[in-house]
Enzyme design. Structure first.
Site, PDB file in Angstrom:
ATOM      1  N   GLU A 159     -11.232  -9.079   3.148  1.00 57.63           N
ATOM      2  CA  GLU A 159      -9.935  -8.750   3.752  1.00 57.63           C
ATOM      3  C   GLU A 159     -10.176  -8.549   5.240  1.00 57.63           C
ATOM      4  OE1 GLU A 159      -7.302  -6.066   1.762  1.00 57.63           O
ATOM      5  OE2 GLU A 159      -6.354  -5.469   3.638  1.00 57.63           O
ATOM      6  N   HIS A 201      -5.620   3.750  -1.782  1.00 57.73           N
ATOM      7  CA  HIS A 201      -6.943   4.133  -1.278  1.00 57.73           C
ATOM      8  C   HIS A 201      -7.219   5.586  -1.677  1.00 57.73           C
ATOM      9  CE1 HIS A 201      -9.661   4.504   2.594  1.00 57.73           C
ATOM     10  NE2 HIS A 201     -10.306   4.813   1.486  1.00 57.73           N
ATOM     11  N   ARG A 232      -6.822  12.971   0.892  1.00 59.29           N
ATOM     12  CA  ARG A 232      -5.750  13.373   1.819  1.00 59.29           C
ATOM     13  C   ARG A 232      -4.403  12.758   1.445  1.00 59.29           C
ATOM     14  NH1 ARG A 232      -7.544  10.198   7.269  1.00 59.29           N
ATOM     15  NH2 ARG A 232      -9.479  11.283   6.816  1.00 59.29           N
ATOM     16  N   HIS A 240      -3.715  -4.357   7.741  1.00 57.32           N
ATOM     17  CA  HIS A 240      -3.828  -3.134   8.545  1.00 57.32           C
ATOM     18  C   HIS A 240      -2.926  -3.225   9.776  1.00 57.32           C
ATOM     19  CE1 HIS A 240      -5.807   0.774   8.970  1.00 57.32           C
ATOM     20  NE2 HIS A 240      -5.347   0.661  10.200  1.00 57.32           N
ATOM     21  N   GLY A 241      -1.950  -2.357   9.803  1.00 55.18           N
ATOM     22  CA  GLY A 241      -1.064  -2.230  10.963  1.00 55.18           C
ATOM     23  C   GLY A 241      -0.009  -3.316  11.069  1.00 55.18           C
ATOM     24  N   THR A 272      -8.322   3.801   8.452  1.00 53.44           N
ATOM     25  CA  THR A 272      -9.548   2.998   8.430  1.00 53.44           C
ATOM     26  C   THR A 272      -9.633   2.199   9.725  1.00 53.44           C
ATOM     27  OG1 THR A 272      -9.151   2.841   6.072  1.00 53.44           O
ATOM     28  CG2 THR A 272     -10.884   1.446   6.967  1.00 53.44           C
ATOM     29  N   ARG A 284      -9.306   8.380  -1.034  1.00 49.05           N
ATOM     30  CA  ARG A 284     -10.300   8.814  -0.041  1.00 49.05           C
ATOM     31  C   ARG A 284     -11.129   9.977  -0.591  1.00 49.05           C
ATOM     32  NH1 ARG A 284     -10.410   8.081   5.457  1.00 49.05           N
ATOM     33  NH2 ARG A 284      -9.140   6.349   6.172  1.00 49.05           N
ATOM     34  N   HIS A 325       0.955   6.222   1.893  1.00 53.48           N
ATOM     35  CA  HIS A 325       1.672   7.175   2.751  1.00 53.48           C
ATOM     36  C   HIS A 325       2.891   7.800   2.095  1.00 53.48           C
ATOM     37  CE1 HIS A 325      -1.367   6.725   5.595  1.00 53.48           C
ATOM     38  NE2 HIS A 325      -1.200   5.415   5.658  1.00 53.48           N
ATOM     39  N   GLU A 367      -8.714   0.721  -3.307  1.00 53.27           N
ATOM     40  CA  GLU A 367      -9.537   0.802  -2.089  1.00 53.27           C
ATOM     41  C   GLU A 367     -10.419   2.019  -2.167  1.00 53.27           C
ATOM     42  OE1 GLU A 367      -7.848   0.984   1.804  1.00 53.27           O
ATOM     43  OE2 GLU A 367      -6.447  -0.588   1.288  1.00 53.27           O
ATOM     44  N   ASN A 405       0.849  -1.185   0.000  1.00 53.79           N
ATOM     45  CA  ASN A 405       0.000   0.000   0.000  1.00 53.79           C
ATOM     46  C   ASN A 405       0.895   1.249   0.000  1.00 53.79           C
ATOM     47  OD1 ASN A 405      -1.421   2.279   1.106  1.00 53.79           O
ATOM     48  ND2 ASN A 405      -3.067   0.910   1.709  1.00 53.79           N
TER      49      ASN A 405
HETATM   50  N1  PXP Z   1      -5.872  -3.052   3.895  1.00 58.57           N
HETATM   51  C1  PXP Z   1      -6.836  -2.120   3.933  1.00 58.57           C
HETATM   52  C2  PXP Z   1      -8.196  -2.504   3.455  1.00 58.57           C
HETATM   53  C3  PXP Z   1      -6.550  -0.816   4.387  1.00 58.57           C
HETATM   54  O1  PXP Z   1      -7.532   0.105   4.422  1.00 58.57           O
HETATM   55  C4  PXP Z   1      -5.239  -0.499   4.772  1.00 58.57           C
HETATM   56  C5  PXP Z   1      -4.905   0.889   5.191  1.00 58.57           C
HETATM   57  O2  PXP Z   1      -5.193   1.790   4.202  1.00 58.57           O
HETATM   58  C6  PXP Z   1      -4.269  -1.501   4.688  1.00 58.57           C
HETATM   59  C7  PXP Z   1      -4.614  -2.784   4.277  1.00 58.57           C
HETATM   60  C8  PXP Z   1      -2.844  -1.246   5.045  1.00 58.57           C
HETATM   61  O3  PXP Z   1      -2.729  -0.852   6.368  1.00 58.57           O
HETATM   62  P1  PXP Z   1      -1.356  -0.303   6.886  1.00 58.57           P
HETATM   63  O4  PXP Z   1      -1.064   0.938   6.093  1.00 58.57           O
HETATM   64  O5  PXP Z   1      -1.606  -0.038   8.325  1.00 58.57           O
HETATM   65  O6  PXP Z   1      -0.327  -1.366   6.641  1.00 58.57           O
END
Ligand code: PXP
Length: 250
Positions: A157, A49, A55, A200-201, A107, A51, A16, A76, A13
């Site tokens: 997911e 993603h 952002r 995520h995370g 999210t 948004r 950032h 996303e 992803n």
């Molecule tokens: N999967 C989904 C559906 C997400 O919304 C995100 C964050 O945008 C991620 C994975 C990746 O999360 P992270 O950036 O915390 O690794």
């Protein structure tokens, strides 16, 4: 993303990189360049993603990703008419429907599918007809997974955020409970015929137990990898994640 041949896929992803660019305005650092480097480092897909408030990722990033990527794009988006139009214009390989709140930093939770079944079924039908694989970002909750299956999603997911947060806080009881729920629910989703992803995370400390779930075929990881790339470079940061995923799978 159906041709795994047993290998756990890594979706990187790049949101950032865009966050950093937008902090200053202008064009740098370029998330599309990051996507190309991620491809070279072995990413199996790129996640971005778009948004509602733009952002991080902006519309022209999606245009350029669609033009230049050699690996599949996992787009996303929230379940809004605006995003549906954009997705139908681009027809990315996959569309991941996520909940979106303006005030959240990221999210925070999975999508509420069970209460919105009819609306979501109608929302995803044209995306499926356009050839996109539709994925629903969801908590490890049997009711939500059953509903995701009923509305015609091909993929879920699992949101790994609560597990990762508990690990970071040293609350290992909660962490292990979250992990167990995800383990059970990935098996349940698989038994319904759903393809199971997670994310995520995740970071180097938390990735292995999730990567070891046999039903999980793809992890989507962003924030940690982009942060870690400041210290070791994006390619090496991704390669280390890949190594840990493969080790967990073996
Ligand atoms: N999967 C989904 C559906 C997400 O919304 C995100 C964050 O945008 C991620 C994975 C990746 O999360 P992270 O950036 O915390 O690794």
């Amino acid at each position: 993303m159906t041709d795994y041949a047993g290998r756990l896929r890594l979706g990187v992803n790049i949101d950032h990189v865009a966050t950093l660019r937008n902090a200053r305005g202008g064009h740098l650092p370029d998330p599309v360049r990051a996507a190309q480097l991620a491809e070279e480092a072995g990413a199996d897909g790129i996640t971005a993603h778009l948004r509602e408030d733009r952002r991080h990722i902006i519309d022209s990033d999606i245009d350029r990703l669609m033009e230049t990527l050699r690996v599949p794009l996992n787009f996303e988006m929230a379940a809004t008419d605006e995003m549906q139009k954009i997705a139908l214009r681009h027809k990315p390989h996959a569309v991941c429907i996520v909940p979106e709140k303006r005030e959240e930093r990221t999210t925070e939770g999975g999508l509420e599918v069970a209460r919105e079944e009819n609306k979501l079924a109608g929302f995803i039908a044209p995306l499926r007809e356009a050839g996109c694989r539709v994925s629903i970002f969801i908590g490890a909750d049997e009711r939500q997974i059953t509903a995701a299956h009923r509305i015609g999603a091909q993929v879920i997911e699992l949101h790994t955020g609560a597990y990762c947060d508990a690990h970071a806080e040293g609350d290992f009881t909660t962490r292990d409970r979250e992990l167990e729920m995800m383990r059970e629910m990935s098996a349940y989703a698989h038994s319904l015929g759903l393809e199971v992803h997670a994310g995520h995370g995740l970071n180097y400390e938390t990735v292995e137990p999730v990567a070891a779930f046999p039903e999980v075929v793809e992890l989507n990881i962003g924030h940690f990898l982009i942060g870690e790339s400041v210290f070791r470079g994006l390619g090496p940061a991704i390669e280390e994640m890949r190594r840990l995923m493969d080790a967990a799978r073996a």
